[in-house]
Design an enzyme around this catalytic site. Sequence first.
Site, PDB file in Angstrom:
ATOM      1  N   GLY A 535       0.783  -1.233   0.000  1.00 49.82           N
ATOM      2  CA  GLY A 535       0.000   0.000   0.000  1.00 49.82           C
ATOM      3  C   GLY A 535       0.811   1.277   0.000  1.00 49.82           C
ATOM      4  O   GLY A 535       0.246   2.359   0.103  1.00 49.82           O
ATOM      5  N   LYS A 536       2.135   1.186  -0.106  1.00 43.49           N
ATOM      6  CA  LYS A 536       2.940   2.402  -0.036  1.00 43.49           C
ATOM      7  C   LYS A 536       3.050   3.062  -1.427  1.00 43.49           C
ATOM      8  O   LYS A 536       2.544   2.530  -2.403  1.00 43.49           O
ATOM      9  CB  LYS A 536       4.303   2.072   0.571  1.00 43.49           C
ATOM     10  CG  LYS A 536       4.177   1.486   2.008  1.00 43.49           C
ATOM     11  CD  LYS A 536       3.750   2.534   3.030  1.00 43.49           C
ATOM     12  CE  LYS A 536       3.155   1.994   4.329  1.00 43.49           C
ATOM     13  NZ  LYS A 536       4.005   1.214   5.172  1.00 43.49           N
ATOM     14  N   HIS A 537       3.732   4.196  -1.523  1.00 45.82           N
ATOM     15  CA  HIS A 537       3.723   4.959  -2.791  1.00 45.82           C
ATOM     16  C   HIS A 537       4.174   4.104  -3.976  1.00 45.82           C
ATOM     17  O   HIS A 537       3.597   4.173  -5.048  1.00 45.82           O
ATOM     18  CB  HIS A 537       4.637   6.185  -2.704  1.00 45.82           C
ATOM     19  CG  HIS A 537       4.074   7.313  -1.896  1.00 45.82           C
ATOM     20  ND1 HIS A 537       4.071   7.302  -0.520  1.00 45.82           N
ATOM     21  CD2 HIS A 537       3.479   8.473  -2.267  1.00 45.82           C
ATOM     22  CE1 HIS A 537       3.514   8.427  -0.084  1.00 45.82           C
ATOM     23  NE2 HIS A 537       3.143   9.151  -1.122  1.00 45.82           N
TER      24      HIS A 537
END
Length: 752
Positions: A535-537
């Site tokens: 879910g990170k950038h």
Amino acid sequence: MAPLLIALGSCHEALVQQPLLAALRAARLAHTVAWFGTAEALVEARALGLPEAVVAPAAPAPERPEQRLARLAAFAAELLAGPWSLLVLAGHGTFAPMLAAMARSARLPVLRLGAGVRTHRGPGDAPRRAADHAADAWCTANEERRQQLLREGARADAVFVVGEPLGEALAKLPAAQAAPVPAASIVLAFEHMQSLQPPEAAAAMLDALTGARGAVPLLVVPTLPVFADPTVRLPVGCRRLEGGATAQLHAALGARVVVTDSAGWQDLCAQAGVPCLVPASAGALPELLGAGAIATFGTEPGQLQATLQRLAGSPRQPAPIAGTAAATLAAIDTLRQPGSKTMAPAAAPTALPSDGDASGRTLGEDEVALVSMAIRRGTLNSTRGTFVTTFEQRFAKWLGRKHAIACGSGSAAVHVALACLQLQPGDEVITTPITDMGALTPILYEGAVPVFADVDPRTLNVTAATIAAQLTDRTRAIVVTHLFGLPCELAAILELAEQRGIPVIEDSAQAFGATYRGRRIGTFGRLAAFSLQQGKHITTGEGGIVATDDDALARRAFLYVNKAWGYGDPKPDHYFPALNYRLTELQGAVAVAQLPKLDGVVGARRAVAAALQHELAGVAGLVLPQDPEHGTHSWWKFAFRVDPAQIPGGAVALGKRMQQTGIACVPRYVQKPAFECELFRDWSKSPVTWLPLQHNPRRERPQPLYHRGDYPGACEGLEHVVVLPINERYTDAHVRTVATAIAAAATELRRG
Ligand SMILES: *Cc1c(COP(=O)(O)O)cnc(C)c1O
């Protein structure tokens, strides 16, 4: 059924669409080809097999661009009066957007061929974008471009992935048309003057390409005025290519290596399997990078020579010829079905892109290509592979730090950063009670005691004041977490840490691309940690990165990821206890493909946040997140505060209403401060919590060690926050959907 109208504007398009035209004839589908290009190109296109076409009237005299457009518009107006069922539009020329717009207002549906190509950020892509946006349906080469079109608002059921028609066209290129092309080792095809700036660098590049005294023949394609102008003298060993588009194609096919900054030429090389070099500054097409035929180069001559040699020796692998004409024909068929819904006007999207799957991520064909490459190489671990090290180097450069060390997760990255500081049993590490547990347990595993600093209730970030309140003579490290992508107010924190000689670790897992006083977040602490979790950038599923400028710390971090085995040392050994925290090459390959997208991801998220701020500005009772005073937010999430005095029930009630209308959100974020999690309620339950405490006077205190009464900021902040997930794939329509739902939920609650 009414016939199709097919619009072409250049010899190149005629060639590329040749297999489609042949397929249309074979299928006996009534159609007319309309020619919007020049008379010279028409002669060439005819030679390539373009059938009879309705031809735009020739210019009576040399004309200015606007005169040309007016002439073509008059031709188009007459043409569009015909009884067509569909306009099939190729081409990127300025006529394409004009024609598409005219067809639309004549209520003729438009199918756009070769859609979704975006290579030059900014004005270079404008005609492509405009032509795409004026269409109703799209044929595109690959998934990457499909995703691009979806991001720009195209309807999913109106986008058809048909493969790259160029490959099919090249395979059918009539050999009889082979123009006499001088044998050339290297073909240079530049389309953008910026790629030849500064002039000294361009001259050095030409020298490096031609070798000593022009030993290597270089064939220059006259795509730029400087190369077309016969009065401009080319360096020794360089020749201009004579002839038109066909000559260029044959030159490309015969080249040992093509050096280019052009998107079209990159496509051409990829399809023909010709090794292709792109100046790093011009930006290679990510989906082609890794296709085996392409590499980027800086201006350093030695490096350029080495890359050239490697490429010239690499085997040619023409792309497999896909049935693109057949796939395009199938798309046309679908669109012309009676009652085809595809052509209905686009409805507002309801499903929001999610970072849990492809809809909200930037994963695409470039990741697939690089992972495939890793698998074909068969080296899947980083100690012998190259993807992880390549990623580390590129990430360090992107971040602006000397070293980056990849590892298996963000939690591992925090662990490695702490381990680098060589803490002693019972040392204290100040951190935040509002974070991911993966940032806290590593403190315990290093034998240290986590000490929680309160946060500012409005930002949920720690501050110099809350950290100062927790300092003791045992404090050995401070972890600052830039929550949701919002930079902490670092100046005061760094000053405090400096005064006390305590190293700062920046937990930047949520803050890729955020800045503070003009520098990237993650460049301020002695060490920084990032996460590549789903879910990170940017993501590799799981993964992490540690960054530092300190050579000794970097070496220690590397060792800590690698069981402390002294790779590269004369007498290696396992120097200290350490884990296997390595990232695999499969993940490294994905990371290499993801990194070039990161700035775009941050930019897109900033745009989404700005649109949300705009749409929500009028909703009373919300306090919207903003850029910090001294930097920029990178919008991992859009976390806003709800005033219960104005919206009854506050964050929890509003969040619940939002969820009921299908808007995912998390009221109260992590629900409770970390120290209230079970693992911290009774430290004696596990040796991991119990042991560090045996070396710290806090063991004398009654359990639990931390109380919410001492954390008014964290408690108040959590009580009022709603965390709204956003991502780079949100369109304006998604933003409006979300904003409308939030405003409606607030109104309902106010009505009671
Ligand atoms: C995600 C995250 C971590 C942990 O990263 P993982 O890759 O999930 O182990 C640590 N700190 C913060 C602030 C995070 O958001």
